[in-house]
Design a protein around this motif. Structure first.
Motif, PDB file in Angstrom:
ATOM      1  N   PHE A  57      67.588  72.040  45.659  1.00 48.18           N
ATOM      2  CA  PHE A  57      66.661  73.167  45.623  1.00 48.18           C
ATOM      3  C   PHE A  57      66.480  73.689  44.194  1.00 48.18           C
ATOM      4  O   PHE A  57      65.365  73.959  43.756  1.00 48.18           O
ATOM      5  CB  PHE A  57      67.148  74.298  46.534  1.00 48.18           C
ATOM      6  N   ARG A  58      67.592  73.833  43.464  1.00 49.99           N
ATOM      7  CA  ARG A  58      67.498  74.326  42.084  1.00 49.99           C
ATOM      8  C   ARG A  58      66.683  73.369  41.219  1.00 49.99           C
ATOM      9  O   ARG A  58      65.881  73.793  40.383  1.00 49.99           O
ATOM     10  CB  ARG A  58      68.900  74.511  41.498  1.00 49.99           C
ATOM     11  N   SER A  59      66.904  72.069  41.413  1.00 47.90           N
ATOM     12  CA  SER A  59      66.173  71.074  40.637  1.00 47.90           C
ATOM     13  C   SER A  59      64.681  71.120  40.941  1.00 47.90           C
ATOM     14  O   SER A  59      63.836  71.044  40.034  1.00 47.90           O
ATOM     15  CB  SER A  59      66.715  69.671  40.930  1.00 47.90           C
ATOM     16  N   MET A  60      64.340  71.272  42.220  1.00 44.39           N
ATOM     17  CA  MET A  60      62.933  71.339  42.592  1.00 44.39           C
ATOM     18  C   MET A  60      62.271  72.603  42.033  1.00 44.39           C
ATOM     19  O   MET A  60      61.126  72.566  41.567  1.00 44.39           O
ATOM     20  CB  MET A  60      62.783  71.292  44.115  1.00 44.39           C
ATOM     21  N   ILE A  61      62.991  73.702  42.060  1.00 46.91           N
ATOM     22  CA  ILE A  61      62.457  74.946  41.483  1.00 46.91           C
ATOM     23  C   ILE A  61      62.234  74.753  39.988  1.00 46.91           C
ATOM     24  O   ILE A  61      61.198  75.137  39.434  1.00 46.91           O
ATOM     25  CB  ILE A  61      63.403  76.129  41.762  1.00 46.91           C
ATOM     26  N   GLY A  62      63.215  74.138  39.311  1.00 44.83           N
ATOM     27  CA  GLY A  62      63.094  73.890  37.879  1.00 44.83           C
ATOM     28  C   GLY A  62      61.945  72.958  37.538  1.00 44.83           C
ATOM     29  O   GLY A  62      61.360  73.047  36.451  1.00 44.83           O
ATOM     30  N   ALA A  63      61.600  72.075  38.483  1.00 45.28           N
ATOM     31  CA  ALA A  63      60.477  71.153  38.284  1.00 45.28           C
ATOM     32  C   ALA A  63      59.172  71.719  38.816  1.00 45.28           C
ATOM     33  O   ALA A  63      58.163  71.006  38.875  1.00 45.28           O
ATOM     34  CB  ALA A  63      60.779  69.820  38.969  1.00 45.28           C
ATOM     35  N   HIS A  70      61.033  66.147  39.225  1.00 46.77           N
ATOM     36  CA  HIS A  70      62.394  66.247  39.770  1.00 46.77           C
ATOM     37  C   HIS A  70      63.078  64.887  39.805  1.00 46.77           C
ATOM     38  O   HIS A  70      64.210  64.723  39.334  1.00 46.77           O
ATOM     39  CB  HIS A  70      62.326  66.858  41.168  1.00 46.77           C
ATOM     40  N   ASN A  71      62.392  63.888  40.360  1.00 48.82           N
ATOM     41  CA  ASN A  71      62.993  62.558  40.503  1.00 48.82           C
ATOM     42  C   ASN A  71      63.320  61.935  39.154  1.00 48.82           C
ATOM     43  O   ASN A  71      64.388  61.340  38.984  1.00 48.82           O
ATOM     44  CB  ASN A  71      62.052  61.635  41.282  1.00 48.82           C
TER      45      ASN A  71
END
Length: 207
Positions: A57-63, A70-71
């Motif tokens: 979730f944090r990675s997706m928010i950051g992206a 993200h990927n």
């Protein structure tokens, strides 16, 4: 659902066995997954398997919820300085934990990306039949990492080698693995499918 981690573990072990036999140059071979080579697909799978739900979730928010960004970030974070190092890291991963309630999504990631690698390299593998069936049913009814439900909408999918029939409309028939791969957006597998709905699938995938 209780067997999903076991199915994933078996598919991961089978992929590790296949990867262990690759020649060094094969790690740079093209795959069915966009512009990624073999090492990048393996790094993507490894990243997915080592990312917790909250980290996802944090990675997706950051992206900014851009899945491609993200990927790529997580792939580069996981990969080693050489394909051999990437592979050694991948050997130690466990099943992918999806960021929502338990589902076949993680198993689908492994099956699809493993086939992304295997088909271009000419490696044969038959996924666990029960696990593949769970993925097919999930893909036909849910959009998650891939827009599989959208791809299959308004079509009657029928496996010629398994007890799978889903949807209504023009029929598309073929091997279950090919149906799964087409729902995941891999047009290469359209050649294995037939029926009145096959042409519509070809149009949807831009093939």
């Amino acid at each position: 659902m209780d067997d999903l981690p076991e199915f994933q573990a078996r598919e991961l072990a089978a992929l590790v066995e296949d990867l262990s036999a690759l020649e060094p140059q094969q790690w740079r071979s093209a795959t069915l997954c966009a512009d990624w080579d073999v090492e990048e697909v393996v790094a993507h799978l490894g990243a997915a398997a080592t990312l917790s739900r909250w980290a996802w979730f944090r990675s997706m928010i950051g992206a900014r919820f851009d899945g491609d960004v993200h990927n790529r970030r997580r792939l580069e974070e996981f990969r080693g300085s050489t394909p051999e190092e990437t592979f050694e890291r991948f050997r130690r991963v466990g099943p992918i934990a999806t960021p929502v309630k338990p589902s076949p999504a993680g198993l689908g990631e492994v099956i699809v990306h493993a086939e992304d690698i295997r088909l271009p390299l000419g490696i044969k593998h038959a996924p666990d039949a029960e696990g593949l069936l769970a993925v097919a049913r999930f893909f036909a009814t849910k959009n998650f990492a891939v827009n599989s439900k959208t791809v299959a909408a308004g079509l009657a999918l029928r496996a010629t080698d398994a007890g799978f029939a889903e949807g209504t409309g023009p029929e598309v028939a073929g091997p279950l693995l090919s149906l799964v791969m087409v729902m995941a957006g891999r047009p290469t597998f359209l050649a294995h499918l037939s029926g009145d709905g096959a042409a519509e699938l070809r149009t949807r995938l831009g093939a």
